[in-house]
Design an enzyme around this catalytic site. Structure first.
Site, PDB file in Angstrom:
ATOM      1  N   SER A   1      -9.455   1.774   3.092  1.00 52.02           N
ATOM      2  CA  SER A   1      -8.640   2.574   2.193  1.00 52.02           C
ATOM      3  C   SER A   1      -7.647   1.728   1.393  1.00 52.02           C
ATOM      4  CB  SER A   1      -7.891   3.634   2.989  1.00 52.02           C
ATOM      5  OG  SER A   1      -6.991   3.051   3.917  1.00 52.02           O
TER       6      SER A   1
ATOM      7  N   LYS B   1       0.843  -1.197   0.000  1.00 50.10           N
ATOM      8  CA  LYS B   1       0.000   0.000   0.000  1.00 50.10           C
ATOM      9  C   LYS B   1       0.883   1.252   0.000  1.00 50.10           C
ATOM     10  CE  LYS B   1      -3.871   1.973   2.671  1.00 50.10           C
ATOM     11  NZ  LYS B   1      -4.737   1.765   3.866  1.00 50.10           N
TER      12      LYS B   1
ATOM     13  N   SER C   1      -9.744  -0.505   7.226  1.00 48.30           N
ATOM     14  CA  SER C   1      -9.158  -0.488   5.884  1.00 48.30           C
ATOM     15  C   SER C   1      -8.532  -1.811   5.470  1.00 48.30           C
ATOM     16  CB  SER C   1      -8.096   0.614   5.801  1.00 48.30           C
ATOM     17  OG  SER C   1      -8.677   1.881   5.998  1.00 48.30           O
TER      18      SER C   1
END
Length: 600
Positions: free
Chosen positions: A148, A74, A172
């Site tokens: 996210s 990420k 997330s």
């Protein structure tokens, strides 16, 4: 050779059998990554790949447990030599060092192939708040991928990599898993280092894992787990709790009422999952989730917004035009809170967390729908904040309450979209949740992400859990409901089953012991004696043995099936004057008969 949908086992087996070398598999994989794919913010080039491959020279899977396995990271987690943007191009910088989590994986031989898209500054559960583009759902692009950690989940679900790293502050690492038919492991806070992560709420942030199955998630977790003295929020593992398992009939609590926000397909999928868990042998009870809901509201409706401001508020104030409107609007509220507000919020958090932990002591774990609805891209565009709030209904409270969580696929909805459930338990119950996820997969196998490929069943106890437990045979005062059973349960030992020893033992009622205890002695003229088997965390076994008084001790006991476990035995000197009660076949039978005689 096509690698789409490969698990860790597939990759390692291919290398071990010398069917291909890492460069032969990873070069075409990297070359094929689509530059227009919104799941990525950065894809490595051949030079960056070759630089990583050089570390594997003169090494093999026998040397490096993650040898040549690709993964994605990420883009709020640093990878040395690659840019970190947190989905904000104006914030972008080139990382000099890898985050501790990334470094531990690359040192084990894993290869980073790119950085993945996210809701900007990890603020959102929708996967649409990024200048790199909204990340479409891997099954149906009309729907959201979840955030996210949107890109990290999607590249796993699409089979590009076997695992990826996300982060999880408010869900997330779980919401995108539920929307893409994969596993999302949110560890205990501090179990994995967050050094080198752009913070959202630093006191709550976790590095999370996405994988196709729970066994792969557990394997990656073992490589990430380590105390990091350079991370102020790192914690030393408490294996005394972490290694306990839930047994063959786990006690699971579900919410007594759920607002499905009008999503009937989500509700129907949940009812099916609950019924199937019951049929699998779990004991299901309902629980009032009001404390959880109250705690969840603190995250975005209270002073924790100020912690997001502490992370990136100055940047947003200086360059507001470079920030997503919704993200900027949320974080800019941080200026509205005073220090007094923050302390009052923390006091309230502690009160609610204490209440939640007390409720959870009555069960093994909570089970919730990962989300209460599955929105389309259009739904989010119409109401970006409202939909996001709905998605956090059963995720926002988890880090605030200091819990671990595991999102796993459940049978799909009636419209063929993925549906996920999440198991939640107190801090350091990570391994128990992994075992519970494996238990669920045994009953309700799922496919590999967005594909229809069959996912191999995870062992009932995923690798690495058994070697943290020791099996103990108890024969007398430590049996269930007996006076000393608490010495097992207080050490998170879990009942396995009742069985018998081999037919060459004698049992004696010892004299002058309080509470009354039997003594077990090997004797070829004896018989089979009833015992209970308990699994105990290995780290607590020593303190358990220290409480055993003479003439008793722990030795090797042979069971009826020929296996050997640790168990209670008695010194020969302790048997002098003891009553031979072998004929009763066990301590409980002897006591029951003794009570009958006394009552006649």
């Amino acid at each position: 050779m096509r690698t789409s949908g490969w698990t860790l086992t597939d990759w390692l087996d291919t290398y071990t059998r010398q069917e291909a070398k890492p460069a032969e598999l990873l070069t075409p994989l990297v070359d094929a990554l689509d530059a227009s794919d919104p799941a990525w913010t950065y894809r490595i080039n051949r030079a960056e790949l070759n630089q990583q491959l050089a570390f594997l020279n003169d090494k093999s899977p026998a040397d490096l447990p993650l040898y040549g396995i690709p993964f994605a990271v990420k883009d709020n987690i640093d990878v040395a030599g690659l840019p970190t943007s947190a989905a904000c191009p104006a914030y972008r910088y080139d990382a000099r060092n890898s985050a501790t989590a990334v470094a531990r994986l690359t040192q084990a031989g894993a290869i980073v192939i790119g950085k993945t898209n996210l809701d900007q500054f990890a603020t959102g559960l929708v996967g649409t708040r990024s200048p790199y583009g909204a990340v479409p759902n891997s099954v149906n692009p009309d729907y959201i991928s979840g955030g996210s950690s949107s890109g990290s989940a999607v590249v796993v679900a699409r089979g590009l990599v076997p695992f990826s790293l996300g982060t999880d502050t408010a869900g997330s690492g779980r919401v995108p898993a539920g929307f893409n038919n994969i596993v999302g492991l949110k560890p205990t806070k501090g179990r994995f280092s967050t050094r080198g992560v752009v913070p959202a709420c630093r006191s709550l942030d976790c590095v999370s894992i996405f994988a196709l199955g729970v066994d792969d998630a557990a394997t990656v977790a073992r490589h990430l787990e380590a105390f990091d003295s350079a991370d102020a929020y790192s914690r030393k593992p408490q294996l005394s709790v972490q290694t306990h398992l839930f047994g063959s009939a786990p006690n699971i609590a579900i919410p007594e009422s759920i607002d499905w926000c009008g999503d009937d397909a989500q509700r129907e999928a949940w009812l099916i999952a609950v019924q199937q868990l019951k049929e699998a042998g779990a004991n299901i009870t309902t629980l009032d989730f009001t404390p959880m809901q109250n705690l969840a509201q603190l995250l975005y409706g209270g002073a924790w917004v100020a912690e997001r401001g502490a992370a990136v508020g100055d940047f947003i104030a200086q360059k507001p035009a470079e920030v997503n409107d919704v993200v900027g609007g949320i974080i800019s509220q941080s200026a509205n809170f005073t220090a007094i507000d923050v302390f009052n919020a923390e006091y309230r958090r502690a009160e609610l967390a204490q209440e939640i932990q007390s409720l959870m002591r009555e069960v093994d774990a909570l089970m919730v729908p990962t989300t209460v609805r599955f929105p389309t891209q259009a739904d989010v565009a119409a109401d970006p904040v409202g939909v996001n709030t709905q998605l956090g209904m059963f995720t926002n409270f988890v880090n605030l309450a200091d819990c671990a969580a595991l999102s796993v696929p459940a049978p799909k909805r009636s419209d063929a979209l993925p549906f996920g459930i999440t198991f939640i338990a107190p801090a350091w119950s990570d391994n128990a949740l992994i075992a519970l996820g494996a238990y669920w997969q045994q009953q309700q196998p799922w496919t590999k992400g967005a594909s229809e490929q069959t996912l191999p069943l995870t062992p009932a106890k995923p690798a690495g859990i058994d070697d943290q437990l020791i099996r103990v045979a108890v024969v007398g005062a430590h049996l269930t409901d007996m006076p000393l059973n608490h010495q097992l349960t207080s050490r998170s030992a879990r009942f396995v089953c009742e069985t018998n020893t081999a037919d060459r033992y004698r049992l004696y009622a010892l004299s002058n012991t309080q509470p009354p205890k039997p003594g077990l002695a090997r004797d070829d003229t004896g018989g089979a004696i009833t015992v209970e088997l308990w699994d105990m965390p290995l780290t607590l076994f020593g303190s358990f043995v220290a409480e055993i008084p003479a003439p008793l001790g722990i030795g090797n006991v042979t069971l009826a099936d020929g296996s050997t476990v640790k168990g209670f035995i008695c010194e020969p000197a302790g048997l002098k004057g003891a009553l031979d009660i072998t004929e009763y076949g066990g301590w409980r039978n002897f006591l029951n008969n003794k009570n009958k005689v006394a009552n006649q």
